[in-house]
Design an enzyme around this catalytic site. Structure first.
Site, mmCIF file in Angstrom:
data_model
loop_
_atom_site.group_PDB
_atom_site.id
_atom_site.type_symbol
_atom_site.label_atom_id
_atom_site.label_comp_id
_atom_site.label_asym_id
_atom_site.label_seq_id
_atom_site.Cartn_x
_atom_site.Cartn_y
_atom_site.Cartn_z
ATOM 1 N N HIS A 114 0.849 -1.187 0.000
ATOM 2 C CA HIS A 114 0.000 0.000 0.000
ATOM 3 C C HIS A 114 0.890 1.244 0.000
ATOM 4 C CE1 HIS A 114 -3.152 -2.817 1.191
ATOM 5 N NE2 HIS A 114 -2.360 -3.201 2.178
ATOM 6 N N GLY A 152 15.229 -19.626 8.172
ATOM 7 C CA GLY A 152 14.007 -19.573 8.969
ATOM 8 C C GLY A 152 13.615 -18.157 9.353
ATOM 9 N N ALA A 170 18.780 -16.516 8.642
ATOM 10 C CA ALA A 170 17.550 -16.611 9.426
ATOM 11 C C ALA A 170 17.187 -15.260 10.050
ATOM 12 C CB ALA A 170 17.712 -17.664 10.515
ATOM 13 N N ARG A 176 15.524 -5.092 -0.358
ATOM 14 C CA ARG A 176 16.064 -4.735 -1.674
ATOM 15 C C ARG A 176 16.607 -5.991 -2.347
ATOM 16 N NH1 ARG A 176 20.810 -0.670 -0.188
ATOM 17 N NH2 ARG A 176 19.098 0.135 1.103
ATOM 18 N N ARG A 193 29.053 -11.468 2.302
ATOM 19 C CA ARG A 193 30.155 -12.074 1.566
ATOM 20 C C ARG A 193 29.644 -12.789 0.321
ATOM 21 N NH1 ARG A 193 31.211 -17.743 2.978
ATOM 22 N NH2 ARG A 193 29.798 -18.439 4.607
#
Length: 202
Positions: A114, A152, A170, A176, A193
């Site tokens: 939105h 996760g 995780a 981006r 890395r």
């Protein structure tokens, strides 16, 4: 095609209460209710449901229950894809996942969004009788390349492309695009890395 569906897939504002989307939601809820009741080893039954639910699936697909999605038909899986339990895919636009991809538990992928500015977010001249949502909605596709591992609890925001071979740590929030062959972690997620023989990240 439906005009609102065309606008949705083009990333424009669309009426998410249009009948075409309500139809998608109804079908998805019925199929998900059935899917999430299957036993772990009912592989053929689960594959049959996924073939009806998703836009396309490759070979050797595993989607652990419970699994939640919005429309289902905008999810496209390659081959050798493992999606662990408690994942949520808000597939108002396309979610495309390549081959040889691991997606850990509690991953959330969002395509719907939105406007940030309140005057842009609210639907002008809205009323209960309009059959529209009270705020403007748009959706942007998400792509996860071949060979990725999504850790996760990762959250992937609308419009994101994760390059092939990359690993998302995780708990990361991906705001981006992530280049291929990288380890990226954090909130916001950033590259730390390069991997898979790629050159050092600049």
């Amino acid at each position: 095609m439906n005009r609102e569906l065309d606008k949705c897939l083009a990333g424009k504002y669309y009426n998410c209460h249009d009948e075409v989307f309500l139809k998608y939601k109804r079908k998805a809820r019925i199929l998900l209710n059935e899917y999430n009741r299957f036993a772990y080893d009912q592989e053929s039954e689960k594959k049959g449901i996924l073939a009806q639910l998703f836009g396309s699936i490759g070979a050797n697909i595993s989607v652990a229950a419970p699994f939640i999605c919005d429309y289902g038909c905008n999810i496209y899986l390659g081959s050798n894809v493992s999606i662990n339990m408690n994942c949520t895919f808000v597939d108002c636009n396309k979610i495309t996942i390549g081959n040889n991809v691991l997606i850990a538990s509690n991953v959330q992928i969002y395509t719907a969004a939105h406007p940030v500015e309140l005057n842009e977010r609210l639907t002008s001249n809205w009323s209960l009788e309009s059959n529209e949502y009270f705020c403007r909605t748009y959706a942007l596709p998400v792509t996860i390349g071949d060979g990725c591992w999504i850790g996760g609890g990762v959250i992937i925001l609308p419009g994101i492309n994760i390059g092939k071979g990359s690993v998302i740590g995780a708990g990361s929030i991906v705001t981006r695009d992530i280049p291929e062959n990288c380890v990226a972690v954090g909130n916001p997620c950033r590259v730390i890395r390069r991997i898979n023989g790629a050159d050092k990240y600049d």
